[in-house]
Motif scaffolding. Structure first.
Motif: not given
Length: 435
Positions: A3-16, A82-92
């Motif tokens: 069983k492998i858990v991927i936290i932050g899967a919605g970034s696209g890294f999870g599918s890769r 993951v990116s916590i508090g906002g998007a990783a490389y855009w926005g606030e």
């Protein structure tokens, strides 16, 4: 069945990473548990992985939830990206972490490793990321955490001293750098052996060989004429002046040191671009994000079972089968590099097997390389201490000791910049005042 858990899967890294896992025969029957706070994107990635399972007739299973507590029980490995508090490389708040320092003359290129932007990224990420480890202590205390979130050294250090969870930080800069060097000297990558050690994004290629032949003389001959190094002037300069090629790109390395981004003349000399304003919209897609399932409408071609160059699936396989796998990982320095502090995070050759991740002995780095690493380690230590002790002043000291900032801005202005950044983070740093 793993069983492998991927936290932050919605970034696209999870599918890769899911495809990497499914592509390995020993892991093809795994349960892949995807977690993300963005429900719509999470469902898109879950559908993408399910299509891969169904289309290739695999025995694996994929489940998904926005609540990690539902997924962690029984996990063998937990991947965090993951990116916590906002998007990783855009926005606030990323825009503030780049553009507030820029007002004071600090030209950061990426701001995710050190620098004042990297420090504040860590401060807003650290509390929740440590909660991942605390939740693992409750639900899967024997699981291995594999972290891809930056700042890598600071987070690995935090996990290691702030929790009991075994963890390793993973990056692809060692693979990318050594492949580039092999291509540059005209040697097949499979025929190259190397020793790389230091800290994340600033590890040193200490040896580069084909059999018994030292490839460094060839490398020194071609770096000024080979087109592959034309846009890598910072790393070429560092090799010329300090003796060894360093991991991570010119773009990244330029902001870790005081030599390259202090003024426009230096930017021009090393082929560096001035920092552009940060977009408030997501107009940036990395190559590895293509065909990730994040934008998949369910009608795309069947995802191929093709592995990437990421280490995670190979480490997971070693952990579950006992078949050893050698890689460069980010771990605490318990004697691996003898002239760096014992309680810091280093990137060194490691061996993974059923018993976990085992760092190997490197010995002393060349003293000039260790000294450059120490300029970054001092920043990392103070940032980690700031989080663990809820010490705002330690966070300021981390900013004041950042090499590029210290070379560019006066101490009173660093204090003013720090206060402005702290205010810009808002409630993201409220945990400093909790309890």
């Amino acid at each position: 069945m793993a069983k492998i858990v991927i936290i932050g899967a919605g970034s696209g890294f999870g599918s890769r990473l899911s495809i990497d896992i499914l592509a390995r025969a020993a892991l093809a029957d795994s349960t892949i548990a995807l977690c993300d706070i963005h429900a719509e994107r999470l469902e898109q990635v879950r559908d993408y992985v399910q299509r891969a399972i169904d289309g290739h007739g695999l025995p694996g299973k994929v489940i998904a939830s926005t609540d990690r507590a539902e997924l962690l029980p029984g996990a063998d490995c937990v991947v965090t990206a993951v990116s916590i508090g906002g998007a990783a490389y855009w926005g606030e708040p990323y825009r503030s972490e780049v553009e507030i320092p820029l007002k004071y003359g600090v030209e950061q290129t990426v701001a995710d490793t050190i620098g004042v932007g990297g420090i504040f990224r860590f401060l807003r990420t650290a509390d929740e990321h440590l909660n991942f480890a605390k939740d693992m202590e409750r639900h899967c205390p024997d699981a291995l955490m594999l972290n891809y979130t930056n700042p890598m050294c600071m987070l690995t250090w935090l996990h290691s001293v702030g929790s009991s969870i075994e963890n390793v930080g993973l990056c692809h800069s060692v693979q990318g750098t050594t492949k580039k060097l092999a291509k540059g000297v005209g040697v097949d990558y499979g025929d190259v052996s190397y020793m790389v050690a230091g800290i994340n994004h600033q590890a040193w290629v200490l040896r580069l060989r084909q059999g018994n032949e030292d490839l460094y003389p060839k490398l020194r001959e071609i770096v000024d004429s080979d087109e592959a190094f034309a846009d890598d002037r910072v790393r070429v300069e560092m090799m010329k002046q300090f003796g060894y090629f360093v991991t991570e790109s010119t773009r990244h390395n330029a902001e870790y040191l005081p030599y390259f981004r202090r003024n426009r003349e230096l930017l021009d000399l090393y082929g560096l671009k001035p920092r552009e304003p940060v977009s408030m919209e997501n107009n940036r897609q990395r190559d590895w994000m293509k065909d990730s399932g994040v934008e998949d409408n369910g009608e795309a071609a069947l995802p191929p079972l093709q592995e990437s160059h990421e280490y995670a699936s190979l480490i997971i396989e070693a952990r579950l089968t006992g078949a050893p796998f050698a890689f460069n990982g980010n771990v605490m320095n318990h004697g691996s590099i003898t002239n760096l502090p014992a309680r810091c995070c280093v990137e060194v050759p490691c061996l993974a097997d059923r018993e976990g991740v085992h760092p190997t002995f490197v010995g002393e780095l060349p003293p000039q390389c260790a000294a450059l690493n120490m300029t970054n380690i001092a920043v990392q230590e103070l940032a980690v201490r700031a989080v663990l002790d809820r010490d705002r002043e330690a966070a300021f000291h981390a900013c004041a000791l950042d090499p590029l900032t210290a070379a560019t801005v006066s101490l009173p202005d660093i204090r003013e910049m720090f206060e402005e950044l702290w205010a810009a983070e808002g409630d993201r740093l409220s945990y400093f005042h909790a309890g």
